[in-house]
Design a protein around this motif. Structure first.
Motif, PDB file in Angstrom:
ATOM      1  N   PHE A 125       0.834  -1.196   0.000  1.00 30.52           N
ATOM      2  CA  PHE A 125       0.000   0.000   0.000  1.00 30.52           C
ATOM      3  C   PHE A 125       0.870   1.247   0.000  1.00 30.52           C
ATOM      4  O   PHE A 125       1.823   1.355   0.789  1.00 30.52           O
ATOM      5  CB  PHE A 125      -0.912   0.012   1.231  1.00 30.52           C
ATOM      6  CG  PHE A 125      -1.876  -1.139   1.282  1.00 30.52           C
ATOM      7  CD1 PHE A 125      -2.731  -1.387   0.222  1.00 30.52           C
ATOM      8  CD2 PHE A 125      -1.917  -1.982   2.385  1.00 30.52           C
ATOM      9  CE1 PHE A 125      -3.613  -2.451   0.262  1.00 30.52           C
ATOM     10  CE2 PHE A 125      -2.799  -3.044   2.438  1.00 30.52           C
ATOM     11  CZ  PHE A 125      -3.650  -3.283   1.361  1.00 30.52           C
ATOM     12  N   ASP A 126       0.542   2.167  -0.878  1.00 34.02           N
ATOM     13  CA  ASP A 126       1.217   3.459  -0.939  1.00 34.02           C
ATOM     14  C   ASP A 126       0.206   4.515  -0.512  1.00 34.02           C
ATOM     15  O   ASP A 126      -0.745   4.799  -1.250  1.00 34.02           O
ATOM     16  CB  ASP A 126       1.704   3.727  -2.372  1.00 34.02           C
ATOM     17  CG  ASP A 126       2.386   5.073  -2.494  1.00 34.02           C
ATOM     18  OD1 ASP A 126       3.440   5.254  -1.868  1.00 34.02           O
ATOM     19  OD2 ASP A 126       1.852   5.951  -3.204  1.00 34.02           O
ATOM     20  N   LEU A 127       0.368   5.057   0.700  1.00 30.26           N
ATOM     21  CA  LEU A 127      -0.602   6.005   1.236  1.00 30.26           C
ATOM     22  C   LEU A 127      -0.136   7.418   0.932  1.00 30.26           C
ATOM     23  O   LEU A 127       0.724   7.962   1.622  1.00 30.26           O
ATOM     24  CB  LEU A 127      -0.768   5.802   2.741  1.00 30.26           C
ATOM     25  CG  LEU A 127      -1.130   4.380   3.179  1.00 30.26           C
ATOM     26  CD1 LEU A 127      -1.390   4.333   4.671  1.00 30.26           C
ATOM     27  CD2 LEU A 127      -2.344   3.869   2.408  1.00 30.26           C
ATOM     28  N   THR A 128      -0.697   7.997  -0.097  1.00 30.44           N
ATOM     29  CA  THR A 128      -0.246   9.310  -0.540  1.00 30.44           C
ATOM     30  C   THR A 128      -1.352   9.990  -1.337  1.00 30.44           C
ATOM     31  O   THR A 128      -2.126   9.330  -2.023  1.00 30.44           O
ATOM     32  CB  THR A 128       1.002   9.192  -1.429  1.00 30.44           C
ATOM     33  OG1 THR A 128       1.322  10.471  -1.985  1.00 30.44           O
ATOM     34  CG2 THR A 128       0.764   8.239  -2.589  1.00 30.44           C
ATOM     35  N   PRO A 129      -1.444  11.337  -1.253  1.00 28.97           N
ATOM     36  CA  PRO A 129      -2.392  12.058  -2.115  1.00 28.97           C
ATOM     37  C   PRO A 129      -1.854  12.235  -3.529  1.00 28.97           C
ATOM     38  O   PRO A 129      -2.567  12.723  -4.407  1.00 28.97           O
ATOM     39  CB  PRO A 129      -2.523  13.419  -1.406  1.00 28.97           C
ATOM     40  CG  PRO A 129      -1.219  13.603  -0.704  1.00 28.97           C
ATOM     41  CD  PRO A 129      -0.779  12.213  -0.283  1.00 28.97           C
ATOM     42  N   ARG A 130      -0.594  11.833  -3.740  1.00 31.66           N
ATOM     43  CA  ARG A 130       0.015  11.995  -5.066  1.00 31.66           C
ATOM     44  C   ARG A 130      -0.733  11.189  -6.115  1.00 31.66           C
ATOM     45  O   ARG A 130      -1.100  10.047  -5.881  1.00 31.66           O
ATOM     46  CB  ARG A 130       1.476  11.532  -5.002  1.00 31.66           C
ATOM     47  CG  ARG A 130       2.232  11.638  -6.312  1.00 31.66           C
ATOM     48  CD  ARG A 130       3.676  11.223  -6.104  1.00 31.66           C
ATOM     49  NE  ARG A 130       3.786   9.795  -5.782  1.00 31.66           N
ATOM     50  CZ  ARG A 130       3.917   8.842  -6.705  1.00 31.66           C
ATOM     51  NH1 ARG A 130       3.941   9.149  -7.990  1.00 31.66           N
ATOM     52  NH2 ARG A 130       4.037   7.578  -6.329  1.00 31.66           N
ATOM     53  N   ARG A 131      -0.923  11.792  -7.278  1.00 29.38           N
ATOM     54  CA  ARG A 131      -1.590  11.101  -8.374  1.00 29.38           C
ATOM     55  C   ARG A 131      -0.577  10.204  -9.078  1.00 29.38           C
ATOM     56  O   ARG A 131       0.169  10.645  -9.941  1.00 29.38           O
ATOM     57  CB  ARG A 131      -2.177  12.114  -9.359  1.00 29.38           C
ATOM     58  CG  ARG A 131      -3.224  13.032  -8.738  1.00 29.38           C
ATOM     59  CD  ARG A 131      -4.544  12.330  -8.562  1.00 29.38           C
ATOM     60  NE  ARG A 131      -5.521  13.142  -7.860  1.00 29.38           N
ATOM     61  CZ  ARG A 131      -6.790  12.826  -7.714  1.00 29.38           C
ATOM     62  NH1 ARG A 131      -7.246  11.702  -8.207  1.00 29.38           N
ATOM     63  NH2 ARG A 131      -7.619  13.610  -7.047  1.00 29.38           N
TER      64      ARG A 131
END
Length: 323
Positions: A125-131
């Motif tokens: 899982f990559d938890l980021t707001p980055r698109r």
């Protein structure tokens, strides 16, 4: 079979635009990968890649070949994994990008249950707001809050939830703030906007009460891309936050937050699962379906609690008036 294998390697290099990155993703030596691509070019009789010390770019023929190979390789992979589903349980690593607030606020128990149901699937899982770029980065899907992306046009968006939003504030804020009886009164209040926030401080917000709809241009002093921060600011008495009942359940129970304008709600926020293609491996398809079902159950349960609370509040008000 060898040609299909070479095509898969070529697609990985074309996506990564780097032999080194592609070799790492494929877990093979860089020299072996380069030799296989050279053999593919020899079989085809055309150069597919421009190689330099800094980067790898597709030739004109490579662009055409890449577009066709992507779908062929994807269909072959899905066919293979579908066959595996017949003889064994879904397996492999599921790579998902998602916002941290959504993951921690909603998904922990859902992820636990999914992992128990499908014990052969691993997770990254990559938890980021980055698109994240689903075409070049190794993600199976991205979960995003808000309207579906319009670019690139090849992306596929599946709506998996609608998150209702209500207004909450701390008792300390309510005590000292101007009266708040209608959405139009919000022009005199401090708003902390997180989820689905507009980048402009003054934005049009739509409020609903049954069939009634009111549009109000509200000045937001605090604008952010974090629901968790907007909730924390509201708890400290800074202002009013637009939140959903699931994330505020403990704060309301402990008296840290109260619903304001309880008969009104904001337009719900969409949640989408974004994938690069409609052809999905079993683990990705099962995960999306699992999320959609569980999030809908949470939404229905939250709505039942909200209606019950409104009935109790009205009963208390009527009892006080009779007394």
């Amino acid at each position: 079979m060898e040609l299909l294998s070479y095509m898969r390697l070529f697609v990985e290099v074309a996506r990564a635009k780097s032999f080194r990155k592609a070799a790492e993703a494929l877990d093979m030596p860089n020299s072996t990968l380069s030799r296989h691509i050279a053999e593919l070019e020899k079989v085809i009789g055309l150069r597919l890649l421009h190689r330099s010390t800094r980067k790898v770019e597709l030739t004109e023929a490579g662009e055409v070949y890449f577009k066709r190979c992507q779908s062929i390789v994807e269909e072959a992979r899905v066919a293979h994994e579908s066959l595996l589903d017949v003889v064994e349980r879904p397996s492999g690593t599921l790579r998902v990008s998602m916002p941290v607030d959504f993951a921690t606020g909603y998904l922990a128990p859902i992820l636990r249950d999914f992992a128990i149901t499908y014990p052969l699937i691993g997770f990254e899982f990559d938890l980021t707001p980055r698109r994240v770029d689903l075409q070049t980065e190794p993600f199976d899907l991205a979960i995003r809050i808000g309207p579906p992306p319009t670019a690139p046009s090849t992306l596929v968006a599946r709506q998996i939830a609608l998150i209702p939003r209500y207004l909450y504030a701390a008792p300390s804020y309510i005590k000292q703030a101007p009266p708040l009886e209608h959405p139009n009164d919000l022009v005199r209040h401090v708003l902390c906007v997180g989820q689905g926030a507009s980048k402009q401080r003054g934005a049009l917000r739509t409020f609903h009460r049954g069939d009634e709809r009111v549009d109000v241009t509200v000045e937001s002093r605090f604008v952010m891309n974090s629901v968790g921060l907007s909730r924390s600011l509201a708890v400290t008495g800074v202002g009013i936050a637009a939140l959903d009942s699931e994330l505020t359940r403990d704060d309301v129970a402990m008296g840290r937050l109260r619903r304001v304008l309880p008969d009104w709600s904001l337009s719900p926020v969409q949640v989408h699962a974004i994938t690069e293609t409609r052809l999905l491996p079993a683990r990705t398809r099962l995960f999306i379906d699992f999320l959609r079902t569980r999030l809908q159950e949470l939404s229905l349960a939250a709505e039942d609690r909200r209606r019950s609370q409104l009935r109790r509040n009205r009963g208390s008000q009527n009892g006080a008036q009779d007394g």
